[in-house]
Scaffold this active site. Structure first.
Site, PDB file in Angstrom:
ATOM      1  N   ASP A  38     -15.443  13.946 -34.701  1.00 43.86           N
ATOM      2  CA  ASP A  38     -14.007  13.881 -34.952  1.00 43.86           C
ATOM      3  C   ASP A  38     -13.585  12.695 -35.822  1.00 43.86           C
ATOM      4  O   ASP A  38     -12.402  12.523 -36.105  1.00 43.86           O
ATOM      5  CB  ASP A  38     -13.248  13.785 -33.613  1.00 43.86           C
ATOM      6  CG  ASP A  38     -13.276  15.114 -32.880  1.00 43.86           C
ATOM      7  OD1 ASP A  38     -13.554  16.143 -33.530  1.00 43.86           O
ATOM      8  OD2 ASP A  38     -13.036  15.117 -31.661  1.00 43.86           O
ATOM      9  N   HIS A 241     -30.264  -1.004 -54.723  1.00 43.59           N
ATOM     10  CA  HIS A 241     -29.137  -0.506 -53.913  1.00 43.59           C
ATOM     11  C   HIS A 241     -29.337  -0.808 -52.429  1.00 43.59           C
ATOM     12  O   HIS A 241     -29.078   0.029 -51.573  1.00 43.59           O
ATOM     13  CB  HIS A 241     -28.929   0.999 -54.142  1.00 43.59           C
ATOM     14  CG  HIS A 241     -28.416   1.299 -55.518  1.00 43.59           C
ATOM     15  ND1 HIS A 241     -28.453   2.546 -56.087  1.00 43.59           N
ATOM     16  CD2 HIS A 241     -27.844   0.489 -56.445  1.00 43.59           C
ATOM     17  CE1 HIS A 241     -27.930   2.488 -57.307  1.00 43.59           C
ATOM     18  NE2 HIS A 241     -27.564   1.250 -57.545  1.00 43.59           N
ATOM     19  N   ASP A 258     -23.748  -8.271 -54.270  1.00 45.05           N
ATOM     20  CA  ASP A 258     -23.065  -7.378 -55.210  1.00 45.05           C
ATOM     21  C   ASP A 258     -21.944  -6.722 -54.419  1.00 45.05           C
ATOM     22  O   ASP A 258     -22.200  -5.869 -53.562  1.00 45.05           O
ATOM     23  CB  ASP A 258     -24.064  -6.344 -55.750  1.00 45.05           C
ATOM     24  CG  ASP A 258     -23.450  -5.415 -56.799  1.00 45.05           C
ATOM     25  OD1 ASP A 258     -22.213  -5.379 -56.930  1.00 45.05           O
ATOM     26  OD2 ASP A 258     -24.234  -4.715 -57.487  1.00 45.05           O
ATOM     27  N   ASP A 269     -16.182  -5.358 -59.447  1.00 41.95           N
ATOM     28  CA  ASP A 269     -17.616  -5.141 -59.196  1.00 41.95           C
ATOM     29  C   ASP A 269     -18.339  -6.412 -59.660  1.00 41.95           C
ATOM     30  O   ASP A 269     -18.537  -6.595 -60.860  1.00 41.95           O
ATOM     31  CB  ASP A 269     -18.059  -3.902 -59.998  1.00 41.95           C
ATOM     32  CG  ASP A 269     -19.547  -3.600 -59.863  1.00 41.95           C
ATOM     33  OD1 ASP A 269     -20.217  -4.232 -59.036  1.00 41.95           O
ATOM     34  OD2 ASP A 269     -20.033  -2.722 -60.607  1.00 41.95           O
ATOM     35  N   HIS A 348     -32.589  -1.414 -64.962  1.00 38.37           N
ATOM     36  CA  HIS A 348     -31.296  -0.729 -65.094  1.00 38.37           C
ATOM     37  C   HIS A 348     -30.619  -1.149 -66.391  1.00 38.37           C
ATOM     38  O   HIS A 348     -31.125  -2.000 -67.120  1.00 38.37           O
ATOM     39  CB  HIS A 348     -30.399  -1.007 -63.872  1.00 38.37           C
ATOM     40  CG  HIS A 348     -30.095  -2.457 -63.618  1.00 38.37           C
ATOM     41  ND1 HIS A 348     -29.127  -3.144 -64.304  1.00 38.37           N
ATOM     42  CD2 HIS A 348     -30.635  -3.345 -62.737  1.00 38.37           C
ATOM     43  CE1 HIS A 348     -29.070  -4.384 -63.853  1.00 38.37           C
ATOM     44  NE2 HIS A 348     -29.982  -4.542 -62.911  1.00 38.37           N
ATOM     45  N   HIS A 352     -21.560  -0.683 -67.159  1.00 33.10           N
ATOM     46  CA  HIS A 352     -20.918   0.637 -67.087  1.00 33.10           C
ATOM     47  C   HIS A 352     -19.422   0.413 -67.234  1.00 33.10           C
ATOM     48  O   HIS A 352     -18.923  -0.696 -67.029  1.00 33.10           O
ATOM     49  CB  HIS A 352     -21.261   1.311 -65.749  1.00 33.10           C
ATOM     50  CG  HIS A 352     -21.063   0.415 -64.548  1.00 33.10           C
ATOM     51  ND1 HIS A 352     -19.846   0.236 -63.952  1.00 33.10           N
ATOM     52  CD2 HIS A 352     -21.925  -0.383 -63.865  1.00 33.10           C
ATOM     53  CE1 HIS A 352     -19.974  -0.618 -62.940  1.00 33.10           C
ATOM     54  NE2 HIS A 352     -21.218  -1.024 -62.874  1.00 33.10           N
ATOM     55  N   HIS A 359     -18.211   3.170 -61.151  1.00 34.65           N
ATOM     56  CA  HIS A 359     -18.870   3.663 -62.370  1.00 34.65           C
ATOM     57  C   HIS A 359     -17.840   4.593 -62.986  1.00 34.65           C
ATOM     58  O   HIS A 359     -17.766   5.778 -62.664  1.00 34.65           O
ATOM     59  CB  HIS A 359     -20.165   4.400 -62.041  1.00 34.65           C
ATOM     60  CG  HIS A 359     -21.221   3.470 -61.516  1.00 34.65           C
ATOM     61  ND1 HIS A 359     -22.451   3.888 -61.070  1.00 34.65           N
ATOM     62  CD2 HIS A 359     -21.234   2.111 -61.360  1.00 34.65           C
ATOM     63  CE1 HIS A 359     -23.169   2.837 -60.671  1.00 34.65           C
ATOM     64  NE2 HIS A 359     -22.449   1.752 -60.841  1.00 34.65           N
ATOM     65  N   GLU A 382     -24.063  -6.891 -66.475  1.00 35.69           N
ATOM     66  CA  GLU A 382     -24.820  -7.203 -65.262  1.00 35.69           C
ATOM     67  C   GLU A 382     -26.338  -7.155 -65.436  1.00 35.69           C
ATOM     68  O   GLU A 382     -27.024  -6.383 -64.780  1.00 35.69           O
ATOM     69  CB  GLU A 382     -24.416  -6.252 -64.142  1.00 35.69           C
ATOM     70  CG  GLU A 382     -24.380  -4.773 -64.515  1.00 35.69           C
ATOM     71  CD  GLU A 382     -24.048  -3.884 -63.313  1.00 35.69           C
ATOM     72  OE1 GLU A 382     -24.714  -4.044 -62.278  1.00 35.69           O
ATOM     73  OE2 GLU A 382     -23.135  -3.050 -63.413  1.00 35.69           O
ATOM     74  N   TYR A 386     -36.016  -8.567 -61.532  1.00 32.62           N
ATOM     75  CA  TYR A 386     -36.451  -8.277 -60.161  1.00 32.62           C
ATOM     76  C   TYR A 386     -37.969  -8.321 -60.140  1.00 32.62           C
ATOM     77  O   TYR A 386     -38.630  -7.540 -60.821  1.00 32.62           O
ATOM     78  CB  TYR A 386     -35.932  -6.899 -59.735  1.00 32.62           C
ATOM     79  CG  TYR A 386     -34.461  -6.741 -60.055  1.00 32.62           C
ATOM     80  CD1 TYR A 386     -33.482  -7.182 -59.180  1.00 32.62           C
ATOM     81  CD2 TYR A 386     -34.057  -6.196 -61.288  1.00 32.62           C
ATOM     82  CE1 TYR A 386     -32.127  -7.077 -59.491  1.00 32.62           C
ATOM     83  CE2 TYR A 386     -32.712  -6.091 -61.618  1.00 32.62           C
ATOM     84  CZ  TYR A 386     -31.755  -6.533 -60.721  1.00 32.62           C
ATOM     85  OH  TYR A 386     -30.425  -6.430 -61.044  1.00 32.62           O
ATOM     86  N   ARG A 403     -29.385 -10.973 -60.154  1.00 27.46           N
ATOM     87  CA  ARG A 403     -28.459 -10.228 -61.011  1.00 27.46           C
ATOM     88  C   ARG A 403     -27.177 -11.050 -61.097  1.00 27.46           C
ATOM     89  O   ARG A 403     -26.776 -11.678 -60.112  1.00 27.46           O
ATOM     90  CB  ARG A 403     -28.169  -8.837 -60.440  1.00 27.46           C
ATOM     91  CG  ARG A 403     -27.168  -8.038 -61.272  1.00 27.46           C
ATOM     92  CD  ARG A 403     -27.163  -6.521 -60.973  1.00 27.46           C
ATOM     93  NE  ARG A 403     -26.753  -6.185 -59.627  1.00 27.46           N
ATOM     94  CZ  ARG A 403     -27.559  -5.798 -58.663  1.00 27.46           C
ATOM     95  NH1 ARG A 403     -28.855  -5.704 -58.880  1.00 27.46           N
ATOM     96  NH2 ARG A 403     -27.091  -5.503 -57.470  1.00 27.46           N
ATOM     97  N   GLU A 405     -23.284 -10.381 -62.445  1.00 23.76           N
ATOM     98  CA  GLU A 405     -22.421  -9.291 -62.914  1.00 23.76           C
ATOM     99  C   GLU A 405     -20.971  -9.740 -63.002  1.00 23.76           C
ATOM    100  O   GLU A 405     -20.402 -10.236 -62.029  1.00 23.76           O
ATOM    101  CB  GLU A 405     -22.521  -8.108 -61.940  1.00 23.76           C
ATOM    102  CG  GLU A 405     -21.542  -6.982 -62.268  1.00 23.76           C
ATOM    103  CD  GLU A 405     -21.739  -5.744 -61.405  1.00 23.76           C
ATOM    104  OE1 GLU A 405     -22.140  -5.883 -60.240  1.00 23.76           O
ATOM    105  OE2 GLU A 405     -21.489  -4.638 -61.914  1.00 23.76           O
TER     106      GLU A 405
HETATM  107  N1  GLY Z   1     -22.317  -2.222 -57.563  1.00 22.73           N
HETATM  108  C1  GLY Z   1     -22.725  -1.146 -58.351  1.00 22.73           C
HETATM  109  C2  GLY Z   1     -23.049  -1.581 -59.697  1.00 22.73           C
HETATM  110  O1  GLY Z   1     -23.155  -2.741 -59.953  1.00 22.73           O
HETATM  111  O2  GLY Z   1     -23.163  -0.789 -60.593  1.00 22.73           O
HETATM  112 MN    MN Z   2     -21.808  -2.666 -61.678  1.00 24.08          MN
HETATM  113 MN    MN Z   3     -22.230  -4.273 -58.836  1.00 28.35          MN
END
Ligand code: GLY
Ligand code: MN
Ligand code: MN
Length: 435
Positions: A38, A241, A258, A269, A348, A352, A359, A382, A386, A403, A405
């Site tokens: 629920d 992630h 992040d 972000d 990566h 974005h 995104h 970003e 790694y 990272r 960003e």
């Molecule tokens: N937090 C997701 C990204 O950095 O794309």
């Molecule tokens: Mn991002």
């Molecule tokens: Mn991010």
């Protein structure tokens, strides 16, 4: 902080003009989503629907019909119902929708099936995004078949279904001054929460305790997370992630955070990576400074007229050169870039689009080439490195993940880093953590 009604009215007018006569657009609200039995996930309105309606409730459908005399914007929504509102919260009802959301007409959602067919009858082009909402897709197909049946009475069915996302996402890609104010605010709130997390960090805390500081910062400012925060200490920083956020933060390791928030459906972000004990070790600082140099080179490419890919190319060049200097890669820089050898440590892309969705929507390529950056676009920058434990890599680099960003608005003269209020210079971070 909220967008004014005039902003939504302007967007609808613009799309109506772009669609032209003979067309209609149909957008459903996001369905509520069950978490377990629920309990529901917090409701999040569909970004396209919200962009045009500003309407926060589920069980609603927006229809735009250019040139319709009785009104070009029609909203279907739940009726007022005192008994249900006691259980589930207030509803605008059709009257409130017209009064508070500026649509021309509003109808009870229970009348959708019959009324939608009437609204779409005789339209040549229907703008709709198939494939995102199976239940509503079925409703559109039923509607289409009813329109076909009208052929016998001389009303031709639509000739084309057009992807609504083409014109709409092109609009969403360029942010207005009011949207930019919201995004600046979302970045400010998230930056302050990152600063809080840096300040409280010390060995022996758990990742979730830093997550709690972030969530507190977001909610105390009336915002919410724009995605599940990542708080990865030590080797966890090498999992892109990672969201378990349940490990202890150890002396001598770094932590990667992040996390961003959402203000009136607009996201920030931000990522920062800092030493758990407040002082970078020499190896950590070396990798950190390399990522920072790559990020700065990428941000320097964020200016109108440059290709979308220019920041990424700049980051890859700096990272690859650095990896060779550190003997993490061997070979000639140009060749290593061509073979994408850097992907072993940087897998990566450099960013974005950012907006209502983390995104965000908007093309990256058009006609086979990368899009050009324009004032009003917002992107993340970003880069990262790694280095999990692995053969062929000196032990001193093992389990370092970094990272950095930022959220970057393209302006007429270059760019504005919206997330600049959280430090990234390693000395500044150490100074902040020492206080
Ligand atoms: N937090 C997701 C990204 O950095 O794309
Ligand atoms: Mn991002
Ligand atoms: Mn991010």
């Amino acid at each position: 902080m909220k967008l004014p009604l005039s902003e939504f009215v302007r967007r609808r007018r613009r799309l109506l003009r772009l669609m032209g006569r003979g067309a209609a657009a149909v957008l459903p609200a996001a369905p509520p989503r069950i978490r377990n039995r629920d309990a529901e996930y917090p409701y999040r309105q569909d970004s396209d629907f919200y962009y045009l309606s500003g309407f926060p409730e589920p069980e609603a459908v927006l229809v735009l019909i250019p040139g319709r005399r009785a009104g070009q914007t029609v909203l279907f929504c739940r009726e007022r119902d005192p008994a249900r509102e006691i259980w589930h919260g207030r509803r605008a009802g059709p009257e409130g929708a017209v009064r508070d959301y500026g649509v021309d007409e509003a109808w009870p959602i229970s009348e959708l099936d019959a009324t939608l067919v009437e609204l779409l009858a005789g339209k040549e082009r229907i703008f709709y995004n198939f494939g995102l909402n199976a239940e509503f897709d079925a409703c559109m197909i039923t509607c289409l078949n009813r329109l076909r049946a009208k052929g016998r009475s001389g009303i031709a069915p639509p000739r084309e279904f057009v992807a609504l996302e083409r014109p709409l996402h092109a609009m969403r890609l360029l942010k207005s001054p009011a949207e930019i104010r919201l995004m600046r605010h979302a970045a400010r709130v998230a930056a302050a929460a990152h600063v809080d997390a840096m300040r409280m960090c010390r060995p022996g805390l758990c990742e979730y305790e830093l997550e709690a500081a972030l969530l507190h910062g977001f909610r105390a400012a009336g915002s919410q997370p724009s995605y599940n925060p990542i708080v990865g200490g030590g080797a966890n920083a090498c999992i892109l992630h990672y969201t378990e956020n349940n490990s202890p933060l150890n002396n001598g390791e770094m932590v990667l955070i992040d996390a961003g928030c959402e203000v009136d459906h607009y996201a920030s972000d931000i990522t920062r990576t800092f030493p758990v004990n407040g002082v970078y070790s020499p190896a950590q600082r070396t990798i950190y400074e390399l990522v920072l140099a790559a990020q700065e080179a990428a941000i320097a490419k964020c200016r109108p007229g440059n290709s979308w890919n220019a920041p990424h190319d700049a980051a890859v060049r700096v990272l690859t050169r650095g990896l060779v200097q550190l003997k993490l890669l061997r070979g000639e820089v140009r060749e290593l870039i061509k073979k994408e050898s850097y992907k072993r440590f940087y897998m990566h892309r450099t960013g974005h689009w950012l907006g209502m969705d983390v995104h965000d929507v908007g093309d990256y390529k058009s006609g086979g080439s990368w899009c050009r950056l324009e004032p009003g676009m917002v992107l993340t920058v970003e880069p990262g490195l790694y280095i999990p434990e692995q053969k062929g890599v000196a032990r001193k680099w093992w389990n370092i993940g970094v990272r950095i960003e930022d959220d970057v608005l393209i302006t007429r003269s270059g760019c504005e880093v919206l997330s600049r209020h959280v430090p990234k210079d390693p000395d500044a971070i150490e100074a902040l953590m020492a206080r």
